[in-house]
Design an enzyme around this catalytic site. Sequence first.
Site, mmCIF file in Angstrom:
data_model
loop_
_atom_site.group_PDB
_atom_site.id
_atom_site.type_symbol
_atom_site.label_atom_id
_atom_site.label_comp_id
_atom_site.label_asym_id
_atom_site.label_seq_id
_atom_site.Cartn_x
_atom_site.Cartn_y
_atom_site.Cartn_z
ATOM 1 N N ASN A 158 44.808 31.144 24.963
ATOM 2 C CA ASN A 158 45.812 32.251 25.639
ATOM 3 C C ASN A 158 46.882 31.293 26.715
ATOM 4 O O ASN A 158 47.976 32.765 27.142
ATOM 5 C CB ASN A 158 44.654 33.007 26.543
ATOM 6 N N GLU A 256 35.427 24.716 31.371
ATOM 7 C CA GLU A 256 35.868 25.932 31.751
ATOM 8 C C GLU A 256 35.806 26.931 30.693
ATOM 9 O O GLU A 256 36.361 26.517 29.987
ATOM 10 C CB GLU A 256 37.318 25.440 31.695
ATOM 11 N N CYS A 290 40.796 34.471 31.196
ATOM 12 C CA CYS A 290 39.254 34.120 31.569
ATOM 13 C C CYS A 290 38.913 34.561 33.359
ATOM 14 O O CYS A 290 37.432 35.058 33.692
ATOM 15 C CB CYS A 290 39.004 32.822 31.634
ATOM 16 N N GLU A 467 38.985 22.275 37.633
ATOM 17 C CA GLU A 467 40.900 21.724 37.257
ATOM 18 C C GLU A 467 41.430 21.945 38.805
ATOM 19 O O GLU A 467 40.838 22.975 39.671
ATOM 20 C CB GLU A 467 40.759 22.503 36.025
HETATM 21 P P1 NAP Z 1 37.670 28.669 21.423
HETATM 22 O O1 NAP Z 1 37.258 30.090 20.057
HETATM 23 O O2 NAP Z 1 36.040 28.562 21.881
HETATM 24 O O3 NAP Z 1 38.707 28.214 21.083
HETATM 25 C C1 NAP Z 1 38.474 26.925 21.668
HETATM 26 C C2 NAP Z 1 39.007 25.865 21.260
HETATM 27 O O4 NAP Z 1 38.240 25.491 20.923
HETATM 28 C C3 NAP Z 1 40.419 25.258 20.238
HETATM 29 O O5 NAP Z 1 41.031 25.179 20.233
HETATM 30 C C4 NAP Z 1 39.537 25.632 19.025
HETATM 31 O O6 NAP Z 1 40.064 25.161 18.141
HETATM 32 C C5 NAP Z 1 38.375 25.129 19.364
HETATM 33 N N1 NAP Z 1 37.259 25.091 18.955
HETATM 34 C C6 NAP Z 1 36.587 26.271 17.751
HETATM 35 N N2 NAP Z 1 35.643 25.645 17.914
HETATM 36 C C7 NAP Z 1 35.182 25.105 17.863
HETATM 37 C C8 NAP Z 1 34.248 23.543 17.423
HETATM 38 N N3 NAP Z 1 33.218 24.059 16.587
HETATM 39 N N4 NAP Z 1 34.007 22.746 17.620
HETATM 40 C C9 NAP Z 1 35.110 22.239 18.487
HETATM 41 N N5 NAP Z 1 36.257 23.190 18.928
HETATM 42 C C10 NAP Z 1 36.153 23.897 18.816
HETATM 43 O O7 NAP Z 1 37.852 30.336 22.595
HETATM 44 P P2 NAP Z 1 39.429 30.658 22.509
HETATM 45 O O8 NAP Z 1 39.400 32.004 22.336
HETATM 46 O O9 NAP Z 1 40.592 30.400 22.036
HETATM 47 O O10 NAP Z 1 40.080 31.498 23.930
HETATM 48 C C11 NAP Z 1 39.349 32.011 24.522
HETATM 49 C C12 NAP Z 1 38.635 31.719 25.390
HETATM 50 O O11 NAP Z 1 38.964 30.833 26.670
HETATM 51 C C13 NAP Z 1 37.424 33.228 26.797
HETATM 52 O O12 NAP Z 1 35.993 33.469 26.745
HETATM 53 C C14 NAP Z 1 38.088 32.762 27.275
HETATM 54 O O13 NAP Z 1 37.218 33.370 28.902
HETATM 55 C C15 NAP Z 1 38.027 31.193 27.590
HETATM 56 N N6 NAP Z 1 39.110 30.807 28.749
HETATM 57 C C16 NAP Z 1 38.703 30.287 30.267
HETATM 58 C C17 NAP Z 1 39.334 29.553 30.786
HETATM 59 C C18 NAP Z 1 38.840 29.047 31.655
HETATM 60 O O14 NAP Z 1 39.738 27.989 32.516
HETATM 61 N N7 NAP Z 1 37.463 28.960 32.614
HETATM 62 C C19 NAP Z 1 41.027 29.476 30.782
HETATM 63 C C20 NAP Z 1 41.378 30.703 29.259
HETATM 64 C C21 NAP Z 1 40.299 31.240 28.561
HETATM 65 P P3 NAP Z 1 40.810 26.861 16.933
HETATM 66 O O15 NAP Z 1 41.299 27.859 17.754
HETATM 67 O O16 NAP Z 1 41.220 25.846 16.446
HETATM 68 O O17 NAP Z 1 39.682 27.375 16.114
#
Ligand code: NAP
Length: 488
Positions: A158, A256, A290, A467
Amino acid sequence: MSMKEATLPKVQTKLFINGEWIDGDNKETKDIVNPANGEVIAKVVQAGPNETKQAINAAKEAFPDWAKMELADRVKLLHKIADLMEERADTLAKIMTIEQGKPLKESKGEVLTGAENFRFAAEEARRLYGETIPAPNNHAFIVKKQPIGVVAAITPWNFPGGMVTRKLAPALATGNTIVLKPSGDTPLSALAIFEIFEEAGLPKGVANIVMGSSKEIGETLTDSDDVRKLTFTGSTKVGQTLFKQSAETLKKISLELGGHAPFIVFDDANLDAAVNDLVAAKFRNNGQVCVSPNRIFVAKEIKDKFTKALVSEVEKLKVGNGLGDVNVGPLIREDAIDKIDKQLKNATDKGAKVLTGGGRLTGSDYDKGNFYKPTVLDNVTREMDIFYEETFGPVIPLITFETEDEAIEMANDSEFGLASYFYTKDLARVEKVGSALEYGMVGANEIAISNPETPFGGVKHSGFGRENGHYGMEEYIQVKFINLKYRD
Ligand code: NAP
């Protein structure tokens, strides 16, 4: 827009390991798709455990020299990176919009904030003060702050640039070396930043990037004893998996994770400000944020007036390709649309009412991309999934409340604890509500809760660690105590 304007600027698609752009062992690539029109814009090289191990080794080898590089030289290099990001802000922004969808103005803001992350971290590195503690005669108690070693960073789609710079700037400034795995959907913005690292003269091996199966790469990173720190931004579920996987090797961790921000409008609020801020915060990056306001609690006395003004503002939003003159771009993937449709159906089945929007945008260019109508949903209650589940899309759910305590109780009724917002002119209420909200960040009459200088992070299922600011630097250091005896 002309074909030329819509073309992806030139950007690397390979792995960057030990200062070299390389192909993966299996010569596999992954298609990167523009969410505004479904076109394949690049084929990015894929890696597995082997290449990830090479990246870890390169970072390990590079660590001692990088950690002891003269601070002034390191600071200069980080400013050089920021200079190059600023010079290329328009190109980097275009890459981001084409791979992720957000409007160009938002992409450029993200790139410039990324440059600011490097400047802030460079300057803060000069102030990474240790401590001397009162000690017995003939002794000095000295506390030093040292880098941890090899840092693994995993980032989401995102904010394809912002999540990378927020982690890498403080990690590098404090003398650590890096292996980054960006999101599989949006690796190009990260690759463009690595091109800048190379051009700025970052020594080889200091920062490495691998793309590929996130499960395999994640396991290789967490299994490695050479990786001493893991920093992750993404979903709570994956954060929990990585936390578990890191137990064996006892890594330092920051997570995060997801959020489900409440946005409370009290009866004495400045309604215009509350409406404008809500629309700006909610539709930034199409709600795929998020810290996006996800549950809007409105005082009964002002509910009708507030809702009317809100719907009128939401209906003015222009949705389309982020390269055009629009307020809102597409959603990242087709399944994001399905998730929102499902939440809306569940809510309307249980009595919620769609005041505007409420479905996919169709017709002409909309059919090619993942476009959704900006939506306002009224009469939301705790019986509906949307009250408890993160939405990650352009939906404003409205919930009515009668008393201050009820608003606080409902706002805290979430497993998440990242961002929260409330609007009131009453200072005593600011103090009470600000203290009572169980969230890592609170915007009181304000939505700007993410700044390079201030701590960003959550509590509960939103994770831990911070962060930005000096708190963000502390995540990448370890404390060493030295007891010095001057004479026998
Ligand atoms: P995600 O599915 O958790 O993916 C995040 C990252 O983790 C991607 O690089 C993904 O790689 C990787 N990943 C997925 N499965 C993994 C595994 N089993 N082992 C290691 N890495 C793995 O989340 P998203 O859909 O990209 O992002 C949305 C989420 O992020 C939302 O819940 C949002 O609230 C949260 N977010 C939080 C913040 C904060 O600062 N708190 C900021 C932004 C977003 P691939 O894409 O290559 O599978």
